[in-house]
Design a protein around this motif. Structure first.
Motif, PDB file in Angstrom:
ATOM      1  N   LEU A   1      86.486  33.701  45.177  1.00  0.00           N
ATOM      2  CA  LEU A   1      87.224  33.286  46.361  1.00  0.00           C
ATOM      3  C   LEU A   1      86.781  34.237  47.506  1.00  0.00           C
ATOM      4  O   LEU A   1      86.962  35.531  47.471  1.00  0.00           O
ATOM      5  N   GLU A   2      86.653  33.249  48.700  1.00  0.00           N
ATOM      6  CA  GLU A   2      86.805  33.606  49.955  1.00  0.00           C
ATOM      7  C   GLU A   2      87.757  33.720  51.142  1.00  0.00           C
ATOM      8  O   GLU A   2      87.760  32.442  51.464  1.00  0.00           O
TER       9      GLU A   2
ATOM     10  N   LEU B   1      88.468  39.062  53.015  1.00  0.00           N
ATOM     11  CA  LEU B   1      88.793  39.174  51.984  1.00  0.00           C
ATOM     12  C   LEU B   1      87.544  38.142  50.727  1.00  0.00           C
ATOM     13  O   LEU B   1      87.704  37.069  51.127  1.00  0.00           O
ATOM     14  N   ALA B   2      87.003  39.217  49.561  1.00  0.00           N
ATOM     15  CA  ALA B   2      85.974  38.517  49.280  1.00  0.00           C
ATOM     16  C   ALA B   2      86.461  39.201  47.730  1.00  0.00           C
ATOM     17  O   ALA B   2      86.459  40.246  46.952  1.00  0.00           O
ATOM     18  N   ARG B   3      87.125  38.196  46.296  1.00  0.00           N
ATOM     19  CA  ARG B   3      87.698  38.649  45.432  1.00  0.00           C
ATOM     20  C   ARG B   3      86.815  37.948  44.141  1.00  0.00           C
ATOM     21  O   ARG B   3      86.219  36.277  45.156  1.00  0.00           O
TER      22      ARG B   3
ATOM     23  N   ALA C   1      87.183  43.392  54.930  1.00  0.00           N
ATOM     24  CA  ALA C   1      86.500  43.118  56.275  1.00  0.00           C
ATOM     25  C   ALA C   1      87.485  44.011  57.038  1.00  0.00           C
ATOM     26  O   ALA C   1      88.357  43.372  57.282  1.00  0.00           O
ATOM     27  N   PHE C   2      87.475  44.594  57.331  1.00  0.00           N
ATOM     28  CA  PHE C   2      89.075  45.669  58.151  1.00  0.00           C
ATOM     29  C   PHE C   2      88.298  46.143  58.929  1.00  0.00           C
ATOM     30  O   PHE C   2      87.823  47.237  58.920  1.00  0.00           O
TER      31      PHE C   2
ATOM     32  N   GLU D   1      81.990  46.242  57.321  1.00  0.00           N
ATOM     33  CA  GLU D   1      81.838  45.684  57.319  1.00  0.00           C
ATOM     34  C   GLU D   1      82.824  45.170  56.035  1.00  0.00           C
ATOM     35  O   GLU D   1      82.990  45.987  54.740  1.00  0.00           O
ATOM     36  N   LEU D   2      82.121  43.129  55.690  1.00  0.00           N
ATOM     37  CA  LEU D   2      82.847  43.046  54.439  1.00  0.00           C
ATOM     38  C   LEU D   2      82.196  44.445  52.686  1.00  0.00           C
ATOM     39  O   LEU D   2      80.428  44.200  53.181  1.00  0.00           O
ATOM     40  N   GLN D   3      82.522  45.164  52.741  1.00  0.00           N
ATOM     41  CA  GLN D   3      81.859  45.916  51.381  1.00  0.00           C
ATOM     42  C   GLN D   3      83.716  46.655  50.349  1.00  0.00           C
ATOM     43  O   GLN D   3      84.516  45.806  50.679  1.00  0.00           O
ATOM     44  N   PRO D   4      83.683  46.798  49.357  1.00  0.00           N
ATOM     45  CA  PRO D   4      84.039  46.454  48.228  1.00  0.00           C
ATOM     46  C   PRO D   4      85.225  47.730  48.357  1.00  0.00           C
ATOM     47  O   PRO D   4      84.868  48.639  49.484  1.00  0.00           O
ATOM     48  N   HIS D   5      86.930  47.050  47.680  1.00  0.00           N
ATOM     49  CA  HIS D   5      87.778  47.941  48.020  1.00  0.00           C
ATOM     50  C   HIS D   5      88.551  48.283  47.147  1.00  0.00           C
ATOM     51  O   HIS D   5      88.933  49.543  47.046  1.00  0.00           O
TER      52      HIS D   5
END
Lengths: 161, 161
Positions: free
Chosen positions: A105-106, A122-124, A140-141, A145-149
């Protein structure tokens, strides 16, 4: 209400129905690493979408942490949409793919209330195998950049009933 | 998890906590009049927001109709925000006011998934008195201006526990 039959549109997601519990860990450049306990539930009422509710709490105190909920809407050809709200004041629209027991899911839209922080993306990815459901969430916050959270491993605690 | 204490930020909304059931009716220029059965639940986990879940079903068949869920976030000076998702594929951000036992919410953002219909605006007024919760929902849809769409009268079936 009588017990509804699973809608055929949910056949490809039927393995998710139930309650899942386990442990996750979070990290991000802007915060300290942390761990959490989680319960995630998927259920249905006979219509062509899954109800989704996730809540997390602190491992020792039991204090509530994050929660999010909404609906997962499978579509033709393995596509899926989700509509979610988060307790900290954002709503989210996702598009993604169902590939066997892997669901990605993106976010295509994230909107915040006036008092909430803005999340850029967010990407799951969820994967299930042998009654274990794992997910990885990237975020991404701010300038990041978009990265593991977040990542968690959940075990099935109740089945489809 | 231990039973959490109600967060002081929820004092003004504590009268909502519990499960409510009753009957509603809908009308709109684009559809036939209809009635529905409803259950709405408000609960909390000790944090400064209420969980909200509404579901409706057809009076005779019991077939599931609409459902929406999300979080109500009271703020200073009687203000309130809500973040909601609807099963038919939209997410909603509301702003509003808490005035005694009357709560008004008006959408400031409505976003649809690619396959969902677009709703232009939603406005709800909830009022509680003597364990009866009523609401009126107005909707702007397509070319139709904001106008009455739904109304229901719900009775408390469980309390704050």
């Amino acid at each position: 209400m009588r017990e509804p039959k699973l809608h055929e549109a949910l056949d490809s997601l039927s393995f998710l129905v139930g309650t899942w519990r386990g442990t996750g860990r979070g990290h991000y450049p802007t915060i300290k690493d942390f761990t959490y306990e989680e319960e995630t539930r998927f259920w249905h009422t006979g219509r062509p979408f899954l109800f989704y509710m996730q809540r997390t709490w602190a491992p020792h105190s039991g204090d509530a942490m994050h929660t999010e909920m909404g609906y997962w809407r499978p579509k033709a050809e393995g596509n899926i949409e989700a509509v979610l709200s988060h307790s900290f004041g954002i709503v989210e629209i996702d598009e993604g793919k169902i590939e066997g027991r892997k669901i990605s899911l993106e976010s295509t839209s994230l909107t915040s209330t006036p008092t909430a922080e803005t999340v850029e993306a967010l990407a799951r990815v969820f994967e299930e195998s042998d009654d274990v459901l794992t997910y990885e969430l990237r975020m991404a916050f701010g300038e990041n950049e978009l990265q593991p959270h977040l990542g968690a491993e959940l075990k099935r605690v109740t089945g489809r009933d």
